[in-house]
Design a protein around this motif. Structure first.
Motif, PDB file in Angstrom:
ATOM      1  N   SER A  27       0.838  -1.193   0.000  1.00 12.14           N
ATOM      2  CA  SER A  27       0.000   0.000   0.000  1.00 12.14           C
ATOM      3  C   SER A  27       0.871   1.239   0.000  1.00 12.14           C
ATOM      4  CB  SER A  27      -0.936   0.012   1.211  1.00 12.14           C
ATOM      5  OG  SER A  27      -0.186   0.053   2.401  1.00 12.14           O
ATOM      6  N   PHE A  28       0.317   2.326  -0.523  1.00  8.60           N
ATOM      7  CA  PHE A  28       1.020   3.600  -0.619  1.00  8.60           C
ATOM      8  C   PHE A  28       0.652   4.461   0.578  1.00  8.60           C
ATOM      9  CE2 PHE A  28       0.771   8.078  -2.120  1.00  8.60           C
ATOM     10  CZ  PHE A  28       2.123   8.295  -2.302  1.00  8.60           C
ATOM     11  N   SER A  29       1.651   5.083   1.182  1.00 12.09           N
ATOM     12  CA  SER A  29       1.392   5.963   2.331  1.00 12.09           C
ATOM     13  C   SER A  29       2.188   7.251   2.250  1.00 12.09           C
ATOM     14  CB  SER A  29       1.713   5.229   3.641  1.00 12.09           C
ATOM     15  OG  SER A  29       3.061   4.797   3.648  1.00 12.09           O
ATOM     16  N   GLY A  30       2.593   7.631   1.037  1.00 12.26           N
ATOM     17  CA  GLY A  30       3.423   8.825   0.883  1.00 12.26           C
ATOM     18  C   GLY A  30       4.894   8.469   1.020  1.00 12.26           C
ATOM     19  N   THR A  31       5.754   9.455   0.781  1.00 10.28           N
ATOM     20  CA  THR A  31       7.196   9.247   0.915  1.00 10.28           C
ATOM     21  C   THR A  31       7.798  10.434   1.650  1.00 10.28           C
ATOM     22  OG1 THR A  31       7.788  10.396  -1.160  1.00 10.28           O
ATOM     23  CG2 THR A  31       7.222   8.055  -1.317  1.00 10.28           C
ATOM     24  N   ASP A  67      -6.837  11.376   2.217  1.00  5.39           N
ATOM     25  CA  ASP A  67      -7.777  11.025   1.144  1.00  5.39           C
ATOM     26  C   ASP A  67      -7.058  10.660  -0.147  1.00  5.39           C
ATOM     27  OD1 ASP A  67      -6.934  13.640   0.846  1.00  5.39           O
ATOM     28  OD2 ASP A  67      -8.829  14.367   0.031  1.00  5.39           O
ATOM     29  N   LEU A  68      -5.870  11.236  -0.373  1.00  2.00           N
ATOM     30  CA  LEU A  68      -5.103  10.891  -1.572  1.00  2.00           C
ATOM     31  C   LEU A  68      -4.525   9.482  -1.452  1.00  2.00           C
ATOM     32  CD1 LEU A  68      -3.849  11.513  -4.287  1.00  2.00           C
ATOM     33  CD2 LEU A  68      -2.021  12.752  -3.130  1.00  2.00           C
ATOM     34  N   THR A  69      -3.941   9.148  -0.304  1.00  3.36           N
ATOM     35  CA  THR A  69      -3.400   7.798  -0.119  1.00  3.36           C
ATOM     36  C   THR A  69      -4.519   6.762  -0.210  1.00  3.36           C
ATOM     37  OG1 THR A  69      -3.570   8.004   2.293  1.00  3.36           O
ATOM     38  CG2 THR A  69      -1.471   8.578   1.295  1.00  3.36           C
ATOM     39  N   MET A  70      -5.694   7.121   0.320  1.00  4.91           N
ATOM     40  CA  MET A  70      -6.833   6.209   0.245  1.00  4.91           C
ATOM     41  C   MET A  70      -7.242   5.985  -1.204  1.00  4.91           C
ATOM     42  SD  MET A  70     -10.511   6.559   2.206  1.00  4.91           S
ATOM     43  CE  MET A  70      -9.662   6.970   3.735  1.00  4.91           C
ATOM     44  N   ALA A  88      -7.174   2.470  -3.112  1.00  2.00           N
ATOM     45  CA  ALA A  88      -8.458   1.967  -3.617  1.00  2.00           C
ATOM     46  C   ALA A  88      -8.342   1.588  -5.093  1.00  2.00           C
ATOM     47  CB  ALA A  88      -9.542   3.025  -3.421  1.00  2.00           C
ATOM     48  N   ALA A  89      -7.655   2.422  -5.882  1.00  2.00           N
ATOM     49  CA  ALA A  89      -7.473   2.130  -7.304  1.00  2.00           C
ATOM     50  C   ALA A  89      -6.662   0.854  -7.498  1.00  2.00           C
ATOM     51  CB  ALA A  89      -6.780   3.312  -7.991  1.00  2.00           C
ATOM     52  N   VAL A  90      -5.644   0.662  -6.656  1.00  2.00           N
ATOM     53  CA  VAL A  90      -4.821  -0.557  -6.742  1.00  2.00           C
ATOM     54  C   VAL A  90      -5.672  -1.781  -6.407  1.00  2.00           C
ATOM     55  CG1 VAL A  90      -2.871  -1.796  -5.731  1.00  2.00           C
ATOM     56  CG2 VAL A  90      -2.660   0.647  -6.241  1.00  2.00           C
ATOM     57  N   LEU A 126       6.483   1.901  -3.771  1.00  2.00           N
ATOM     58  CA  LEU A 126       6.164   0.483  -3.949  1.00  2.00           C
ATOM     59  C   LEU A 126       7.311  -0.298  -4.576  1.00  2.00           C
ATOM     60  CD1 LEU A 126       2.468   0.794  -5.194  1.00  2.00           C
ATOM     61  CD2 LEU A 126       3.306   0.530  -2.853  1.00  2.00           C
ATOM     62  N   GLY A 127       8.430   0.399  -4.853  1.00  2.00           N
ATOM     63  CA  GLY A 127       9.594  -0.275  -5.424  1.00  2.00           C
ATOM     64  C   GLY A 127       9.372  -0.772  -6.835  1.00  2.00           C
TER      65      GLY A 127
END
Length: 281
Positions: free
Chosen positions: A2-6, A14-17, A21-23, A50-51
């Motif tokens: 999952s993405f949580s920013g860097t 809301d952006l990370t969500m 969600a799209a993934v 996500l590497g």
């Protein structure tokens, strides 16, 4: 996964969500927002977080959907046949893979960025419906069907220059990046300038948000322009007092060229300053 920013990108909850969600849905993520709000950078940071490898397809007004799949160079093949070149017998030598083919061909999952989709012809999004939905396309010249080895994470950006077709929107997960509020903007500045004085940031943000509030401004300064402006203020060692003791009769901030991008807005601020001087007489 999952993405949580860097560390380099401040992503709101809301952006990370939306990204995650799209993934999960395996749908393209359609991201809209003002220019300069980090839409393109989002794809770069999702790939880094996500590497994964990032494949970027930057859309222009002349871009056709077919170019994202492949292009067949019939002219080169005709020339080689006239010259008696042996490679003319393999039509595959004259097919150039597009960005979608490159993403589909990868043995590992990648992030595919389709940047500024609204720049292209109105039919462009419709021409990619099947390919983005089924993750496959047919190559007529060779008779083969190209299928994605690993379904890529697709991020599509739009500056809202034109409306996108309903059929295309239906296949996407949508997110609008709101312009950052003051607290979020402070976090963004801290990421870019960790050593900057807090008082300078406060005064610079006062000027920045005051500018954005001015009615009639043709091009409001964006996040990226604020970052450029702060970089110049630090590089030129502008005294903080210039921002602290702002003279309302001099409405244009120092090094305004980083914030204002057209002469109409400069003239607007000059007129406001002139009117303020008249009122004070």
């Amino acid at each position: 996964m999952s993405f949580s920013g860097t560390d380099k990108y401040v992503a709101t909850d809301d952006l990370t969500m939306a990204v995650n969600a799209a993934v999960t849905l395996q749908r393209p993520l359609l991201v809209k927002g003002e220019p300069g709000t980090g839409k393109t950078m989002l794809a770069e940071e999702v790939a880094e977080s996500l590497g994964m490898k990032l494949i970027q397809w930057h859309i222009k007004s002349t871009t056709k959907a077919q170019q994202g799949l492949y292009e067949y160079d019939a002219v080169s093949r005709l020339r080689d046949s006239q010259l008696g070149n042996d490679k003319v017998h393999d039509i595959g030598n004259y097919i150039k893979k597009g960005k979608l083919w490159e993403a589909f061909d990868s043995d590992e999952q990648v992030v595919l960025l389709i940047d500024e989709v609204d720049k292209a012809d109105i039919e462009f999004p419709n021409d990619l419906l099947v390919e983005l939905d089924k993750m496959e396309f047919f190559v007529y010249e060779t008779g083969e069907t190209i299928r994605a080895n690993k379904r890529p994470i697709v991020i599509i950006t739009s500056n809202n220059e034109k409306e996108l077709p309903d059929a295309f929107l239906r296949r996407c997960f949508f997110h609008y990046i709101n312009f950052p509020d003051r607290d979020t903007m402070q976090q963004i500045v801290s990421v870019h300038f960790p050593e900057i004085k807090k008082s300078l940031v406060q005064h610079a943000l006062d000027v920045f948000f005051d500018l954005r509030k001015i009615p009639g401004l043709k091009k409001k300064p964006s996040t990226s322009e604020l970052v450029d402006w702060l970089k110049l203020l630090l590089a030129d060692d502008i005294p903080e007092e210039i921002l602290t003791n702002r003279d309302t009769t001099k409405a244009i901030p120092p090094l305004y060229g980083a914030l204002l991008k057209n002469e109409q807005d400069v003239h607007l601020l000059e007129r406001l300053a002139f009117m303020t001087r008249r009122e004070k007489r």
